[in-house]
Design an enzyme around this catalytic site. Structure first.
Site, short mmCIF file in Angstrom:
data_model
loop_
_atom_site.label_atom_id
_atom_site.label_comp_id
_atom_site.label_asym_id
_atom_site.label_seq_id
_atom_site.Cartn_x
_atom_site.Cartn_y
_atom_site.Cartn_z
N ASP A 97 0.86 -1.17 0.00
CA ASP A 97 0.00 0.00 0.00
C ASP A 97 0.90 1.23 0.00
O ASP A 97 1.86 1.30 0.79
CB ASP A 97 -0.84 -0.02 1.30
CG ASP A 97 -2.20 0.60 1.13
OD1 ASP A 97 -2.29 1.62 0.44
OD2 ASP A 97 -3.16 0.06 1.71
N ASP A 193 -3.19 4.57 -2.66
CA ASP A 193 -4.20 5.18 -1.81
C ASP A 193 -4.78 6.46 -2.46
O ASP A 193 -4.02 7.24 -3.04
CB ASP A 193 -3.51 5.54 -0.48
CG ASP A 193 -4.49 5.92 0.61
OD1 ASP A 193 -5.30 5.07 1.00
OD2 ASP A 193 -4.45 7.08 1.08
N GLU A 249 -6.95 3.10 -5.63
CA GLU A 249 -8.16 3.42 -4.92
C GLU A 249 -8.65 4.74 -5.49
O GLU A 249 -8.03 5.78 -5.28
CB GLU A 249 -7.89 3.57 -3.41
CG GLU A 249 -9.18 3.82 -2.66
CD GLU A 249 -8.99 4.41 -1.27
OE1 GLU A 249 -9.86 4.19 -0.42
OE2 GLU A 249 -7.98 5.11 -1.04
N HIS A 310 -10.60 -2.78 5.10
CA HIS A 310 -10.34 -2.14 6.39
C HIS A 310 -11.09 -0.82 6.52
O HIS A 310 -11.00 -0.18 7.56
CB HIS A 310 -8.84 -1.93 6.56
CG HIS A 310 -8.32 -0.90 5.59
ND1 HIS A 310 -8.21 -1.14 4.24
CD2 HIS A 310 -7.92 0.38 5.77
CE1 HIS A 310 -7.76 -0.05 3.64
NE2 HIS A 310 -7.57 0.89 4.54
#
Ligand code: NOJ
Length: 527
Positions: A97, A193, A249, A310
Protein backbone atom coordinates in the site's frame (compact mmCIF):
# COMPACT_ATOMS: atom_id res chain seq x y z
CA UNK A 1 0.63 -14.90 -21.93
CA UNK A 2 -2.07 -13.67 -19.62
CA UNK A 3 -0.74 -11.30 -17.00
CA UNK A 4 -0.51 -12.95 -13.57
CA UNK A 5 -2.74 -10.41 -11.85
CA UNK A 6 -5.62 -11.04 -14.26
CA UNK A 7 -6.00 -14.47 -12.79
CA UNK A 8 -5.08 -13.78 -9.20
CA UNK A 9 -7.10 -13.52 -6.03
CA UNK A 10 -5.65 -10.95 -3.66
CA UNK A 11 -5.94 -11.14 0.10
CA UNK A 12 -5.86 -7.91 2.05
CA UNK A 13 -3.89 -8.01 5.29
CA UNK A 14 -4.54 -5.21 7.72
CA UNK A 15 -1.04 -5.15 9.20
CA UNK A 16 -1.67 -4.81 12.96
CA UNK A 17 -4.39 -7.44 13.01
CA UNK A 18 -3.35 -10.49 11.03
CA UNK A 19 -0.75 -12.36 13.03
CA UNK A 20 1.55 -11.34 15.84
CA UNK A 21 4.87 -13.14 15.57
CA UNK A 22 6.76 -11.70 18.54
CA UNK A 23 4.10 -11.54 21.25
CA UNK A 24 3.92 -7.77 21.60
CA UNK A 25 0.24 -7.70 20.76
CA UNK A 26 0.61 -6.30 17.25
CA UNK A 27 0.56 -8.14 13.95
CA UNK A 28 3.89 -8.14 12.10
CA UNK A 29 5.94 -9.50 9.20
CA UNK A 30 7.21 -12.57 11.03
CA UNK A 31 3.59 -13.38 11.91
CA UNK A 32 2.56 -13.16 8.27
CA UNK A 33 5.52 -15.28 7.18
CA UNK A 34 4.51 -17.94 9.71
CA UNK A 35 1.07 -18.07 8.08
CA UNK A 36 2.16 -18.43 4.47
CA UNK A 37 1.25 -22.11 4.51
CA UNK A 38 -2.24 -21.22 5.69
CA UNK A 39 -2.57 -18.69 2.86
CA UNK A 40 -1.30 -21.13 0.26
CA UNK A 41 -3.69 -23.77 1.39
CA UNK A 42 -6.51 -21.27 1.34
CA UNK A 43 -5.66 -20.71 -2.32
CA UNK A 44 -4.98 -17.01 -2.65
CA UNK A 45 -2.35 -15.71 -5.09
CA UNK A 46 -1.36 -12.26 -3.87
CA UNK A 47 -1.18 -10.25 -0.66
CA UNK A 48 -2.04 -6.58 -0.28
CA UNK A 49 -0.34 -5.27 2.84
CA UNK A 50 -1.71 -2.07 4.38
CA UNK A 51 1.01 0.56 5.07
CA UNK A 52 3.94 -0.77 7.07
CA UNK A 53 6.21 2.29 7.03
CA UNK A 54 7.15 4.24 10.17
CA UNK A 55 4.13 6.22 11.22
CA UNK A 56 2.60 7.90 14.28
CA UNK A 57 -0.50 5.90 13.25
CA UNK A 58 -3.03 8.64 13.64
CA UNK A 59 -4.72 6.88 10.73
CA UNK A 60 -3.15 3.47 11.22
CA UNK A 61 -0.21 3.92 8.90
CA UNK A 62 -1.91 6.01 6.22
CA UNK A 63 0.15 8.81 7.76
CA UNK A 64 3.67 7.89 6.67
CA UNK A 65 6.62 9.53 8.40
CA UNK A 66 9.37 7.80 6.43
CA UNK A 67 8.90 6.13 3.05
CA UNK A 68 12.14 4.16 3.20
CA UNK A 69 11.84 2.19 6.42
CA UNK A 70 9.73 -0.41 8.20
CA UNK A 71 7.72 0.56 11.27
CA UNK A 72 9.31 -1.20 14.24
CA UNK A 73 5.89 -2.48 15.33
CA UNK A 74 5.95 -4.69 12.24
CA UNK A 75 9.57 -5.84 12.46
CA UNK A 76 12.71 -5.01 10.54
CA UNK A 77 13.69 -4.62 6.91
CA UNK A 78 15.11 -8.16 7.13
CA UNK A 79 11.72 -9.46 8.29
CA UNK A 80 10.11 -7.71 5.36
CA UNK A 81 12.65 -9.17 2.91
CA UNK A 82 12.16 -12.63 4.33
CA UNK A 83 8.41 -12.39 3.85
CA UNK A 84 8.85 -11.33 0.23
CA UNK A 85 11.32 -14.15 -0.38
CA UNK A 86 9.22 -16.86 1.21
CA UNK A 87 5.98 -15.61 -0.32
CA UNK A 88 7.58 -15.70 -3.75
CA UNK A 89 8.94 -19.18 -3.15
CA UNK A 90 5.40 -20.25 -2.36
CA UNK A 91 4.06 -18.60 -5.51
CA UNK A 92 2.43 -15.68 -3.68
CA UNK A 93 2.89 -12.11 -4.90
CA UNK A 94 3.03 -9.17 -2.53
CA UNK A 95 1.79 -5.66 -3.21
CA UNK A 96 2.43 -2.71 -0.92
CA UNK A 97 0.00 0.00 0.00
CA UNK A 98 1.48 3.36 -0.91
CA UNK A 99 0.19 6.76 0.10
CA UNK A 100 1.28 9.34 -2.45
CA UNK A 101 -1.35 11.94 -1.67
CA UNK A 102 -0.23 12.97 1.80
CA UNK A 103 2.48 12.44 4.39
CA UNK A 104 2.38 12.45 8.15
CA UNK A 105 2.86 15.86 9.72
CA UNK A 106 5.84 14.14 11.37
CA UNK A 107 7.55 13.55 8.03
CA UNK A 108 10.77 15.52 7.68
CA UNK A 109 9.55 17.03 4.39
CA UNK A 110 6.65 18.63 6.22
CA UNK A 111 8.78 19.73 9.14
CA UNK A 112 11.02 21.50 6.66
CA UNK A 113 8.10 22.91 4.71
CA UNK A 114 6.46 24.39 7.77
CA UNK A 115 9.73 25.84 9.13
CA UNK A 116 9.60 29.01 7.02
CA UNK A 117 7.96 30.43 3.92
CA UNK A 118 11.21 30.54 1.97
CA UNK A 119 12.23 26.98 2.56
CA UNK A 120 12.80 25.09 -0.73
CA UNK A 121 10.25 22.51 0.42
CA UNK A 122 7.60 25.12 1.28
CA UNK A 123 5.82 24.41 -1.99
CA UNK A 124 5.84 20.62 -1.46
CA UNK A 125 2.62 21.10 0.49
CA UNK A 126 -0.41 23.33 -0.03
CA UNK A 127 -0.24 26.57 1.96
CA UNK A 128 -2.70 29.48 1.86
CA UNK A 129 -3.29 32.70 3.75
CA UNK A 130 -7.00 31.99 3.96
CA UNK A 131 -8.85 28.69 3.93
CA UNK A 132 -11.67 28.02 1.47
CA UNK A 133 -14.73 25.91 2.34
CA UNK A 134 -13.26 22.48 1.55
CA UNK A 135 -14.06 19.86 4.13
CA UNK A 136 -11.90 16.97 5.20
CA UNK A 137 -13.21 13.51 4.29
CA UNK A 138 -13.15 12.72 7.98
CA UNK A 139 -15.37 15.76 8.73
CA UNK A 140 -14.72 19.43 9.62
CA UNK A 141 -12.53 21.89 7.74
CA UNK A 142 -9.68 20.62 5.59
CA UNK A 143 -7.43 23.53 6.56
CA UNK A 144 -5.21 23.76 9.61
CA UNK A 145 -3.76 27.03 10.80
CA UNK A 146 -0.05 26.85 11.50
CA UNK A 147 1.24 29.61 13.69
CA UNK A 148 4.89 29.10 12.75
CA UNK A 149 4.37 30.96 9.49
CA UNK A 150 0.85 32.25 9.97
CA UNK A 151 -0.67 30.27 7.08
CA UNK A 152 -3.07 27.35 6.64
CA UNK A 153 -2.12 23.97 5.20
CA UNK A 154 -4.48 21.63 3.40
CA UNK A 155 -5.31 18.10 4.57
CA UNK A 156 -8.00 16.02 2.81
CA UNK A 157 -8.02 13.62 5.79
CA UNK A 158 -6.82 14.15 9.37
CA UNK A 159 -4.80 17.27 10.15
CA UNK A 160 -1.84 14.97 10.78
CA UNK A 161 -2.08 13.76 7.13
CA UNK A 162 -0.82 16.71 5.14
CA UNK A 163 -1.56 16.84 1.41
CA UNK A 164 1.44 17.02 -0.86
CA UNK A 165 1.40 19.52 -3.69
CA UNK A 166 1.49 17.40 -6.82
CA UNK A 167 1.60 20.54 -8.94
CA UNK A 168 5.26 20.68 -7.90
CA UNK A 169 7.40 18.37 -10.10
CA UNK A 170 9.87 17.78 -7.25
CA UNK A 171 7.14 15.97 -5.31
CA UNK A 172 6.63 13.62 -8.23
CA UNK A 173 10.35 12.94 -8.51
CA UNK A 174 10.59 12.21 -4.79
CA UNK A 175 7.71 9.76 -4.99
CA UNK A 176 9.10 8.03 -8.07
CA UNK A 177 12.27 7.43 -6.05
CA UNK A 178 10.13 5.88 -3.33
CA UNK A 179 8.43 3.56 -5.80
CA UNK A 180 11.77 2.58 -7.30
CA UNK A 181 13.10 1.69 -3.87
CA UNK A 182 10.25 -0.73 -3.07
CA UNK A 183 10.08 -2.22 -6.55
CA UNK A 184 13.75 -3.02 -6.27
CA UNK A 185 13.11 -4.59 -2.88
CA UNK A 186 10.88 -7.02 -4.73
CA UNK A 187 7.30 -5.89 -4.21
CA UNK A 188 5.07 -6.93 -7.08
CA UNK A 189 3.27 -3.63 -7.27
CA UNK A 190 1.28 -1.11 -5.32
CA UNK A 191 -2.16 -0.36 -4.06
CA UNK A 192 -2.27 3.39 -4.53
CA UNK A 193 -4.20 5.18 -1.81
CA UNK A 194 -6.80 7.85 -2.81
CA UNK A 195 -5.01 8.25 -6.10
CA UNK A 196 -7.61 10.52 -7.71
CA UNK A 197 -6.99 13.10 -4.98
CA UNK A 198 -3.44 14.01 -6.02
CA UNK A 199 -4.49 17.15 -7.86
CA UNK A 200 -6.71 19.82 -6.39
CA UNK A 201 -8.26 22.78 -8.17
CA UNK A 202 -5.54 25.39 -8.66
CA UNK A 203 -7.95 28.29 -8.09
CA UNK A 204 -9.27 26.72 -4.89
CA UNK A 205 -12.89 27.25 -5.89
CA UNK A 206 -15.32 26.56 -3.02
CA UNK A 207 -17.11 23.23 -3.16
CA UNK A 208 -20.88 23.40 -3.65
CA UNK A 209 -23.31 21.91 -1.16
CA UNK A 210 -25.32 18.85 -2.16
CA UNK A 211 -28.75 19.47 -0.64
CA UNK A 212 -30.04 15.97 -1.45
CA UNK A 213 -27.22 14.27 0.38
CA UNK A 214 -26.98 17.06 2.93
CA UNK A 215 -23.22 17.20 2.57
CA UNK A 216 -20.52 18.97 0.66
CA UNK A 217 -20.04 17.90 -2.94
CA UNK A 218 -16.30 17.38 -3.37
CA UNK A 219 -16.18 18.88 -6.81
CA UNK A 220 -12.86 20.72 -6.69
CA UNK A 221 -10.67 18.67 -4.36
CA UNK A 222 -10.43 15.46 -6.43
CA UNK A 223 -10.51 14.27 -10.06
CA UNK A 224 -8.94 17.55 -11.15
CA UNK A 225 -7.35 18.50 -14.42
CA UNK A 226 -3.94 16.95 -14.90
CA UNK A 227 -4.62 13.92 -12.73
CA UNK A 228 -4.78 11.50 -15.66
CA UNK A 229 -1.42 12.70 -16.94
CA UNK A 230 0.07 11.91 -13.53
CA UNK A 231 -1.62 8.51 -13.56
CA UNK A 232 -0.09 7.77 -16.97
CA UNK A 233 3.33 8.83 -15.76
CA UNK A 234 3.07 6.61 -12.68
CA UNK A 235 1.90 3.68 -14.80
CA UNK A 236 4.71 4.19 -17.29
CA UNK A 237 7.28 4.41 -14.54
CA UNK A 238 6.13 1.30 -12.68
CA UNK A 239 5.52 -0.77 -15.78
CA UNK A 240 9.15 -0.29 -16.87
CA UNK A 241 9.71 -3.05 -14.35
CA UNK A 242 8.35 -6.28 -15.77
CA UNK A 243 5.25 -7.88 -14.24
CA UNK A 244 4.45 -5.12 -11.79
CA UNK A 245 0.86 -4.42 -10.94
CA UNK A 246 -1.01 -1.27 -9.97
CA UNK A 247 -4.39 -1.08 -8.30
CA UNK A 248 -5.77 2.33 -7.56
CA UNK A 249 -8.16 3.42 -4.92
CA UNK A 250 -10.29 5.87 -6.84
CA UNK A 251 -12.74 7.40 -4.42
CA UNK A 252 -15.68 7.62 -6.77
CA UNK A 253 -18.78 5.60 -7.42
CA UNK A 254 -19.14 7.04 -10.88
CA UNK A 255 -18.25 4.37 -13.40
CA UNK A 256 -17.54 7.09 -15.97
CA UNK A 257 -14.77 8.45 -13.72
CA UNK A 258 -13.46 5.04 -12.66
CA UNK A 259 -13.16 4.05 -16.27
CA UNK A 260 -10.71 6.84 -16.98
CA UNK A 261 -8.17 5.57 -14.49
CA UNK A 262 -7.52 2.03 -15.70
CA UNK A 263 -6.68 0.29 -18.94
CA UNK A 264 -3.96 0.72 -21.54
CA UNK A 265 -1.22 3.03 -20.28
CA UNK A 266 -3.05 3.62 -17.01
CA UNK A 267 -3.45 1.70 -13.76
CA UNK A 268 -4.07 -2.02 -14.23
CA UNK A 269 -7.28 -1.93 -12.20
CA UNK A 270 -9.15 0.36 -9.84
CA UNK A 271 -11.45 -0.57 -7.00
CA UNK A 272 -15.12 -0.49 -7.95
CA UNK A 273 -16.77 0.94 -4.86
CA UNK A 274 -20.11 1.05 -6.60
CA UNK A 275 -20.15 -2.72 -6.18
CA UNK A 276 -17.82 -3.16 -3.21
CA UNK A 277 -19.29 -0.75 -0.73
CA UNK A 278 -22.97 -1.30 -1.46
CA UNK A 279 -24.51 -0.56 1.92
CA UNK A 280 -27.41 -2.93 2.20
CA UNK A 281 -27.79 -6.18 0.40
CA UNK A 282 -29.75 -5.66 -2.78
CA UNK A 283 -29.35 -8.32 -5.45
CA UNK A 284 -31.02 -6.17 -8.09
CA UNK A 285 -28.65 -3.30 -7.49
CA UNK A 286 -25.69 -5.59 -7.46
CA UNK A 287 -26.73 -6.96 -10.80
CA UNK A 288 -27.20 -3.45 -12.22
CA UNK A 289 -23.71 -2.47 -11.13
CA UNK A 290 -22.18 -5.63 -12.57
CA UNK A 291 -23.85 -5.06 -15.92
CA UNK A 292 -23.10 -1.35 -15.92
CA UNK A 293 -19.41 -2.12 -15.40
CA UNK A 294 -19.55 -4.77 -18.11
CA UNK A 295 -21.02 -2.25 -20.55
CA UNK A 296 -18.71 0.60 -19.61
CA UNK A 297 -15.36 -1.21 -19.66
CA UNK A 298 -13.43 -1.80 -22.86
CA UNK A 299 -11.44 -4.92 -23.68
CA UNK A 300 -8.34 -3.63 -21.85
CA UNK A 301 -10.17 -2.86 -18.64
CA UNK A 302 -10.68 -5.39 -15.91
CA UNK A 303 -13.09 -4.80 -13.01
CA UNK A 304 -12.31 -5.53 -9.38
CA UNK A 305 -14.51 -7.48 -6.99
CA UNK A 306 -14.57 -7.05 -3.22
CA UNK A 307 -17.15 -6.58 -0.52
CA UNK A 308 -15.09 -5.88 2.61
CA UNK A 309 -11.97 -3.94 3.48
CA UNK A 310 -10.34 -2.14 6.39
CA UNK A 311 -12.48 0.89 5.51
CA UNK A 312 -15.92 -0.62 5.79
CA UNK A 313 -18.14 -2.94 7.69
CA UNK A 314 -17.51 -6.64 6.95
CA UNK A 315 -19.98 -7.74 4.31
CA UNK A 316 -21.38 -10.63 6.30
CA UNK A 317 -22.52 -8.15 8.96
CA UNK A 318 -23.53 -5.49 6.46
CA UNK A 319 -25.66 -7.93 4.52
CA UNK A 320 -27.59 -9.15 7.55
CA UNK A 321 -25.41 -11.88 9.08
CA UNK A 322 -26.77 -14.83 7.13
CA UNK A 323 -24.01 -17.35 6.35
CA UNK A 324 -25.72 -18.84 3.31
CA UNK A 325 -26.06 -15.43 1.76
CA UNK A 326 -22.44 -14.68 2.60
CA UNK A 327 -21.38 -17.85 0.77
CA UNK A 328 -23.41 -16.89 -2.28
CA UNK A 329 -21.84 -13.41 -2.24
CA UNK A 330 -18.39 -15.01 -1.99
CA UNK A 331 -19.30 -17.20 -4.96
CA UNK A 332 -20.12 -14.06 -6.92
CA UNK A 333 -16.89 -12.35 -5.86
CA UNK A 334 -14.79 -15.32 -6.93
CA UNK A 335 -16.52 -16.18 -10.20
CA UNK A 336 -17.79 -12.94 -11.75
CA UNK A 337 -15.55 -10.97 -14.13
CA UNK A 338 -12.80 -9.13 -12.33
CA UNK A 339 -9.88 -9.36 -9.93
CA UNK A 340 -11.14 -10.35 -6.46
CA UNK A 341 -9.77 -8.83 -3.25
CA UNK A 342 -10.65 -10.95 -0.25
CA UNK A 343 -10.36 -9.26 3.15
CA UNK A 344 -8.60 -11.27 5.87
CA UNK A 345 -11.04 -12.97 8.23
CA UNK A 346 -13.95 -13.01 5.80
CA UNK A 347 -12.97 -16.57 4.96
CA UNK A 348 -13.93 -17.63 8.49
CA UNK A 349 -17.00 -15.39 8.63
CA UNK A 350 -15.64 -12.83 11.09
CA UNK A 351 -18.29 -10.27 12.06
CA UNK A 352 -18.15 -6.55 12.80
CA UNK A 353 -17.12 -5.32 16.21
CA UNK A 354 -19.15 -2.49 17.73
CA UNK A 355 -18.00 -0.82 20.92
CA UNK A 356 -20.10 0.39 23.85
CA UNK A 357 -17.25 2.54 25.10
CA UNK A 358 -15.81 5.48 23.16
CA UNK A 359 -12.55 5.05 25.08
CA UNK A 360 -11.96 1.84 23.19
CA UNK A 361 -12.37 3.44 19.79
CA UNK A 362 -9.16 3.90 17.80
CA UNK A 363 -10.28 4.99 14.38
CA UNK A 364 -9.73 8.66 13.63
CA UNK A 365 -12.87 8.82 11.50
CA UNK A 366 -15.04 7.40 14.30
CA UNK A 367 -13.48 9.71 16.87
CA UNK A 368 -13.98 12.73 14.65
CA UNK A 369 -17.63 11.71 14.18
CA UNK A 370 -17.99 11.56 17.97
CA UNK A 371 -16.44 14.97 18.51
CA UNK A 372 -18.54 16.66 15.83
CA UNK A 373 -21.74 15.00 17.10
CA UNK A 374 -21.13 16.29 20.63
CA UNK A 375 -20.37 19.74 19.25
CA UNK A 376 -23.67 19.62 17.36
CA UNK A 377 -25.49 19.04 20.65
CA UNK A 378 -26.04 15.26 20.53
CA UNK A 379 -26.04 13.26 23.75
CA UNK A 380 -23.08 10.99 24.53
CA UNK A 381 -25.21 7.99 23.63
CA UNK A 382 -26.26 9.45 20.28
CA UNK A 383 -22.69 10.51 19.57
CA UNK A 384 -21.44 6.98 20.28
CA UNK A 385 -23.96 5.56 17.81
CA UNK A 386 -22.76 8.03 15.17
CA UNK A 387 -19.14 7.22 15.99
CA UNK A 388 -19.78 3.48 15.63
CA UNK A 389 -21.47 4.12 12.32
CA UNK A 390 -18.42 5.99 11.03
CA UNK A 391 -15.72 4.02 12.77
CA UNK A 392 -13.71 1.53 10.73
CA UNK A 393 -12.54 -0.33 13.83
CA UNK A 394 -15.47 -2.64 13.19
CA UNK A 395 -13.62 -4.65 10.57
CA UNK A 396 -10.13 -4.24 12.00
CA UNK A 397 -10.22 -6.67 14.91
CA UNK A 398 -7.53 -9.35 14.96
CA UNK A 399 -7.73 -12.54 12.97
CA UNK A 400 -9.22 -15.30 15.08
CA UNK A 401 -6.72 -18.09 14.81
CA UNK A 402 -8.39 -20.13 17.54
CA UNK A 403 -11.18 -20.17 20.07
CA UNK A 404 -9.38 -18.79 23.07
CA UNK A 405 -9.85 -15.27 21.82
CA UNK A 406 -7.36 -12.96 20.23
CA UNK A 407 -4.39 -15.22 20.43
CA UNK A 408 -1.17 -13.38 19.97
CA UNK A 409 -2.70 -10.05 20.93
CA UNK A 410 -2.18 -8.65 24.37
CA UNK A 411 -4.93 -7.47 26.67
CA UNK A 412 -3.14 -4.15 26.77
CA UNK A 413 -5.10 -3.33 23.63
CA UNK A 414 -8.65 -3.40 24.93
CA UNK A 415 -10.14 -2.07 21.71
CA UNK A 416 -9.36 -5.28 19.94
CA UNK A 417 -10.77 -7.62 22.54
CA UNK A 418 -13.97 -8.93 21.08
CA UNK A 419 -16.53 -10.91 23.04
CA UNK A 420 -16.37 -14.62 22.54
CA UNK A 421 -19.78 -14.63 20.96
CA UNK A 422 -19.03 -16.87 18.07
CA UNK A 423 -16.68 -19.60 19.20
CA UNK A 424 -16.69 -21.25 15.82
CA UNK A 425 -15.54 -18.13 14.06
CA UNK A 426 -11.92 -19.13 14.26
CA UNK A 427 -9.47 -20.96 12.03
CA UNK A 428 -8.69 -23.88 14.35
CA UNK A 429 -12.29 -24.97 14.66
CA UNK A 430 -13.09 -24.52 11.01
CA UNK A 431 -10.01 -26.13 9.54
CA UNK A 432 -11.16 -29.70 9.86
CA UNK A 433 -14.86 -29.11 9.43
CA UNK A 434 -15.93 -29.71 5.83
CA UNK A 435 -19.11 -27.69 6.42
CA UNK A 436 -17.29 -24.58 7.66
CA UNK A 437 -17.01 -21.22 5.95
CA UNK A 438 -13.27 -21.76 5.66
CA UNK A 439 -13.71 -25.10 3.89
CA UNK A 440 -16.19 -23.46 1.55
CA UNK A 441 -13.74 -20.67 0.64
CA UNK A 442 -10.98 -23.21 0.07
CA UNK A 443 -13.19 -25.26 -2.20
CA UNK A 444 -14.25 -22.23 -4.19
CA UNK A 445 -10.71 -20.86 -4.49
CA UNK A 446 -9.45 -24.24 -5.65
CA UNK A 447 -12.25 -24.61 -8.19
CA UNK A 448 -11.19 -21.24 -9.52
CA UNK A 449 -7.66 -22.52 -9.93
CA UNK A 450 -8.84 -25.62 -11.79
CA UNK A 451 -11.19 -23.86 -14.18
CA UNK A 452 -9.79 -21.15 -16.40
CA UNK A 453 -13.33 -20.05 -17.39
CA UNK A 454 -13.96 -19.00 -13.81
CA UNK A 455 -10.84 -16.87 -13.77
CA UNK A 456 -10.70 -15.50 -17.27
CA UNK A 457 -13.95 -16.33 -19.02
CA UNK A 458 -16.24 -13.80 -20.65
CA UNK A 459 -19.90 -13.55 -19.75
CA UNK A 460 -22.18 -15.39 -22.09
CA UNK A 461 -25.38 -14.46 -20.34
CA UNK A 462 -25.57 -12.06 -17.47
CA UNK A 463 -29.10 -12.13 -16.12
CA UNK A 464 -31.32 -11.11 -13.29
CA UNK A 465 -34.61 -12.72 -12.54
CA UNK A 466 -36.52 -12.01 -9.35
CA UNK A 467 -33.63 -12.16 -6.96
CA UNK A 468 -31.51 -14.60 -8.94
CA UNK A 469 -28.27 -13.41 -10.53
CA UNK A 470 -26.92 -15.81 -13.10
CA UNK A 471 -24.24 -15.88 -15.74
CA UNK A 472 -22.19 -18.24 -17.83
CA UNK A 473 -18.44 -17.80 -17.78
CA UNK A 474 -16.97 -19.07 -20.99
CA UNK A 475 -13.51 -19.42 -22.45
CA UNK A 476 -12.00 -21.57 -25.23
CA UNK A 477 -12.15 -24.70 -23.10
CA UNK A 478 -15.33 -24.61 -21.04
CA UNK A 479 -18.59 -23.00 -20.06
CA UNK A 480 -19.55 -22.72 -16.42
CA UNK A 481 -22.98 -21.56 -15.34
CA UNK A 482 -23.09 -19.64 -12.08
CA UNK A 483 -26.44 -19.41 -10.34
CA UNK A 484 -26.85 -17.17 -7.31
CA UNK A 485 -30.31 -17.44 -5.88
CA UNK A 486 -30.58 -14.46 -3.58
CA UNK A 487 -34.36 -14.74 -3.38
CA UNK A 488 -36.27 -16.34 -0.53
CA UNK A 489 -37.70 -19.01 -2.78
CA UNK A 490 -36.28 -22.14 -4.24
CA UNK A 491 -36.28 -22.38 -8.02
CA UNK A 492 -36.42 -25.15 -10.55
CA UNK A 493 -33.16 -25.62 -12.39
CA UNK A 494 -33.08 -25.58 -16.11
CA UNK A 495 -29.83 -27.18 -17.22
CA UNK A 496 -28.83 -29.60 -19.95
CA UNK A 497 -28.24 -33.34 -19.53
CA UNK A 498 -24.50 -33.09 -19.88
CA UNK A 499 -24.26 -30.62 -17.00
CA UNK A 500 -21.85 -31.43 -14.17
CA UNK A 501 -22.38 -29.88 -10.78
CA UNK A 502 -19.15 -28.36 -9.47
CA UNK A 503 -20.49 -26.74 -6.33
CA UNK A 504 -23.72 -26.22 -4.42
CA UNK A 505 -23.53 -24.21 -1.23
CA UNK A 506 -26.54 -25.71 0.58
CA UNK A 507 -27.55 -29.09 -0.80
CA UNK A 508 -25.22 -32.02 -0.50
CA UNK A 509 -26.54 -33.89 -3.52
CA UNK A 510 -29.04 -31.73 -5.35
CA UNK A 511 -30.97 -34.38 -7.21
CA UNK A 512 -34.08 -32.34 -6.69
CA UNK A 513 -33.36 -30.28 -9.78
CA UNK A 514 -33.77 -27.21 -7.63
CA UNK A 515 -31.68 -24.41 -6.28
CA UNK A 516 -32.62 -23.40 -2.75
CA UNK A 517 -33.13 -19.90 -1.40
CA UNK A 518 -29.79 -18.17 -0.83
CA UNK A 519 -27.92 -20.95 -2.53
CA UNK A 520 -25.11 -20.66 -5.07
CA UNK A 521 -24.39 -23.31 -7.68
CA UNK A 522 -21.63 -23.74 -10.21
CA UNK A 523 -22.47 -26.03 -13.09
CA UNK A 524 -20.18 -27.04 -15.89
CA UNK A 525 -21.97 -27.35 -19.21
CA UNK A 526 -20.97 -28.56 -22.65
CA UNK A 527 -19.23 -26.07 -24.92
C1 NOJ B 1 -7.88 5.28 2.12
C2 NOJ B 1 -7.47 4.27 3.13
O1 NOJ B 1 -7.93 3.01 2.74
C3 NOJ B 1 -8.04 4.73 4.44
O2 NOJ B 1 -7.91 3.75 5.43
C4 NOJ B 1 -7.38 6.03 4.81
O3 NOJ B 1 -7.99 6.55 5.98
C5 NOJ B 1 -7.50 7.07 3.70
N1 NOJ B 1 -7.25 6.53 2.41
C6 NOJ B 1 -6.55 8.20 3.90
O4 NOJ B 1 -5.24 7.78 3.61
Amino acid sequence: MVEWWKQSVFYEIYMPSFKDGNGDGIGDFSGITSKLDYLKELGIDGLWLTPFYPSPKVDNGYDIADYYEIDSDYGTMEDFELLIKEAHQGGIKVIADLVLNHTSSEHKWFKESRSNKDHPKRDWYIWRDEPNNWESFFGDTAWEYDQVTNQYYYHAFAKEQVDLNWANPDVKEAMFDVMKFWLEKGVDGFRLDVINFLKVNDRFIDNPFDADKNEQNHLYDKDQEGILTIIEQIAEFVHQYPDKFLVGEVGSEDIGILKQFSGLGKLDVVFNFNIGSIEKFDAGRLFEQLSETEKAYDEHQVPTLFFSSHDMSRFISRFGGDEDRAKAVAALMLTAKGVPFLYFGDEIGMRDWITDDIEKMKDVQGLMGYKLALEAGKTAEEALAIANEKSRDKSRTPMRWNASGNVGFSDAEPWITIPNDAMKVNVAEQENDPASMLSFYKKLLHLRKEHSALRLGEYEELRYDEGMISYIKKDHSERIRVLLNFSNQERVLNVGNDAVLLLATKQESPESGRILANEAMLIKEGL
